[in-house]
Design a protein around this motif. Structure first.
Motif, short mmCIF file in Angstrom:
data_model
loop_
_atom_site.label_atom_id
_atom_site.label_comp_id
_atom_site.label_asym_id
_atom_site.label_seq_id
_atom_site.Cartn_x
_atom_site.Cartn_y
_atom_site.Cartn_z
N LEU A 82 0.82 -1.21 0.00
CA LEU A 82 0.00 0.00 0.00
C LEU A 82 0.86 1.26 0.00
O LEU A 82 0.54 2.25 -0.67
N ILE A 83 1.95 1.24 0.75
CA ILE A 83 2.84 2.39 0.80
C ILE A 83 3.62 2.53 -0.50
O ILE A 83 3.79 3.64 -1.04
N ALA A 84 4.12 1.41 -1.03
CA ALA A 84 4.91 1.46 -2.26
C ALA A 84 4.09 1.98 -3.43
O ALA A 84 4.62 2.71 -4.29
N GLN A 85 2.82 1.64 -3.49
CA GLN A 85 1.96 2.16 -4.56
C GLN A 85 1.92 3.69 -4.53
O GLN A 85 1.88 4.33 -5.59
N ARG A 86 1.96 4.24 -3.36
CA ARG A 86 1.91 5.71 -3.24
C ARG A 86 3.27 6.34 -3.55
O ARG A 86 3.31 7.46 -4.07
N TYR A 87 4.35 5.65 -3.28
CA TYR A 87 5.65 6.15 -3.74
C TYR A 87 5.72 6.13 -5.26
O TYR A 87 6.32 7.02 -5.87
N VAL A 88 5.12 5.13 -5.87
CA VAL A 88 5.09 5.06 -7.34
C VAL A 88 4.30 6.21 -7.92
O VAL A 88 4.75 6.91 -8.84
N MET A 89 3.10 6.44 -7.39
CA MET A 89 2.20 7.43 -7.97
C MET A 89 2.55 8.86 -7.58
O MET A 89 2.46 9.77 -8.41
N LEU A 90 2.96 9.08 -6.34
CA LEU A 90 3.19 10.45 -5.87
C LEU A 90 4.66 10.85 -5.91
O LEU A 90 4.97 12.04 -5.79
N GLY A 91 5.54 9.86 -6.07
CA GLY A 91 6.96 10.17 -6.14
C GLY A 91 7.58 9.83 -7.48
O GLY A 91 8.77 10.08 -7.68
N GLY A 92 6.81 9.23 -8.39
CA GLY A 92 7.33 8.86 -9.69
C GLY A 92 8.44 7.83 -9.63
O GLY A 92 9.30 7.80 -10.50
N GLN A 93 8.42 6.95 -8.62
CA GLN A 93 9.50 5.99 -8.43
C GLN A 93 9.21 4.68 -9.14
O GLN A 93 8.05 4.33 -9.37
N GLY A 94 10.27 3.95 -9.46
CA GLY A 94 10.13 2.63 -10.01
C GLY A 94 9.79 1.61 -8.95
O GLY A 94 9.79 1.92 -7.75
#
Length: 360
Positions: free
Chosen positions: A194-206
Motif C-alpha cells: 500500500l505504501i509502495a503504490q503511493r511512492y510510485v504514484m506520488l513520487g514517480g519511483q520505479g
C-alpha cells in the motif's frame, strides 16, 4: 496520529467526489464472492449385452449433443479469460488513478476521471512490478513448504513403501514455521504494498525504489502503519456486516418465490428469478466496491501524505498539478518536507518522502 481525522476526511472526499467511484469499482477494497441417476435392468427382459448396447448408444447420443455445445463452451471460456485479464489491467490502473485523484483533491485541484485513468496507466508497469516484488517472498515460502511436505511422501511412494508416521515431522515442522511466517509476511508486505503504490504514484519511483522506500517507511513508522492497518481491518469488518443486511434481504426475497416455484415445478419462474438474483448481487457488489474501494484507498493516501510530510509541506497556495496527472505537463511541486512535528524524535526516524515525479 489522529486516526479519527483521517477517517473523517477520507469519508468526506469519498462522498463529495463521486467521480472517484468509477475507479473504486475496479480498484477494489484495500486492507488490509442436476445430478443423474441410474436404473436397474431388472424385469426388462434384456441381458447384460443388451444393457451394454443400450448404454453405449445412449452415451453416443449424449456425446453428440455435447459436441454441438463445445464451440460455445470454448468461446465462453476464452471470453471469460479475456474479461478477467482486462479487469485486472483496469484494476491496476484504477488503484493508481485513485491515489493520484485523492492527492490532487488534497492539493486543491480536482482532476477529471480521464486524467486519473491516464495517470494510472502511465505508472502501470511500476505498479505491477511492486505487486510482483512483494509477492515473491510469500511465493518462495509457499513453495518451500510444499516441497518439504511432498518430497518425503513422494520419495516413500517411489521406493514402494507407504507414507508413515515418519512423514509427520517435516509436515508439522513446515506448518509450524511456515504458517506464522506467511501470516507475519502477509501483514508486513501488505502494508508495504500500500505504501509502495503511493511512492510510485506520488513520487514517480520505479518498483524497486518504491519497495525499498516502503520498507524504510514501515520501519520508521511501524506503530502508525500497524495501527492504520488495524483501523482499516476493523472498518472493513464493519462494512461487511452492513453489507450483509441487503445481501440477506435479497436472498430471502428470492428464496421464497424460488422454493415455491421449484415445489410447483414452475420452471419458467425459476429461469426468470435466477438471472434477476445474479444481477442484483452483482450490482450490490459493484456498488460496495465503488464506495468502499474508494474510501479505503483514500484512507491510505491521506495517511501516507501525513506521515511522509506531504500534507505539512502544502501550506499556503496549492501547488500546480503533478506532471502526468492532468492534461498538460505542469511544473511538479517541491519535494515534501520532513514529517510534521510529533511524528518522530529526530529527523533520522522520518520515513523517506517521495521526490517529485519526473516527466518520464
Amino acid at each position: 496520529m489522529d486516526f479519527g481525522a483521517i477517517i473523517k476526511r477520507s469519508w468526506q472526499i469519498t462522498w463529495r467526489h463521486k467521480a472517484l467511484w468509477v475507479l473504486g469499482i475496479f480498484a477494489g477494497v484495500s486492507g488490509c464472492t442436476g445430478g443423474t441417476g441410474g436404473s436397474s435392468p431388472g424385469g426388462s427382459g434384456q441381458g447384460v449385452g443388451g444393457d451394454m448396447g443400450a448404454g453405449t448408444h445412449e452415451f453416443a447420443r449424449v456425446w453428440e449433443s455435447v459436441q454441438a455445445w463445445i464451440p460455445l463452451m470454448v468461446g465462453v471460456f476464452v471470453l471469460l479469460v479475456f474479461a478477467g485479464i482486462l479487469w485486472w489491467v483496469f484494476a491496476i490502473a484504477a488503484r493508481g488513478g485513485l491515489i493520484a485523484g485523492v492527492n490532487s483533491i488534497e492539493e486543491g485541484h480536482e482532476q477529471q476521471p480521464g486524467a486519473l485513468w491516464r495517470a494510472g496507466f502511465v505508472r502501470f508497469w511500476s505498479l505491477v512490478g511492486v505487486d510482483i516484488v512483494l509477492a515473491l517472498p510469500l511465493i518462495v515460502v509457499g513453495v518451500v513448504m510444499t516441497v518439504i511436505v511432498l518430497v518425503p511422501v513422494i520419495g516413500a511412494i517411489s521406493a514402494g513403501g507407504r507414507p508413515g508416521l515418519a512423514m509427520l515431522a517435516p509436515m508439522c515442522g513446515s506448518l509450524a514455521l511456515g504458517v506464522p511466517l506467511l501470516l507475519v509476511g502477509g501483514f508486513v508486505l501488505g502494508i508495504m504494498r500500500l505504501i509502495a503504490q503511493r511512492y510510485v504514484m506520488l513520487g514517480g519511483q520505479g518498483a524497486i525504489e518504491a519497495t525499498g522506500n516502503s520498507w524504510r517507511f514501515f520501519r520508521a513508522r511501524f506503530k502508525d502503519s500497524a495501527l492504520m492497518y488495524l483501523v482499516n481491518f476493523a472498518l472493513n469488518v464493519a462494512s461487511s456486516i452492513v453489507l450483509a443486511v441487503p445481501v440477506i434481504a435479497i436472498g430471502v426475497a428470492l428464496a421464497v418465490p424460488l422454493a415455491t416455484a421449484v415445489v410447483s415445478r414452475e420452471w419458467g419462474v425459476v429461469a426468470a428469478a435466477l438471472p434477476i438474483g445474479i444481477l442484483a448481487f452483482t450490482l450490490l457488489g459493484l456498488a460496495y466496491n465503488a464506495v468502499w474501494g474508494t474510501y479505503t484507498s483514500t484512507l491510505w493516501t491521506i495517511f501516507f501524505r501525513q506521515v511522509s510530510g506531504m500534507a505539512a509541506a502544502e501550506q499556503g497556495p496549492p501547488p500546480p498539478p503533478v506532471a502526468g496527472y492532468g492534461d498538460s505537463a505542469a511544473t511538479p511541486p517541491p519535494p515534501p518536507a520532513p514529517p510534521i512535528a510529533g511524528y518522530g524524535d529526530s529527523a533520522a526516524a522520518a520515513p523517506p518522502a517521495p521526490p517529485p515525479p519526473s516527466d518520464g
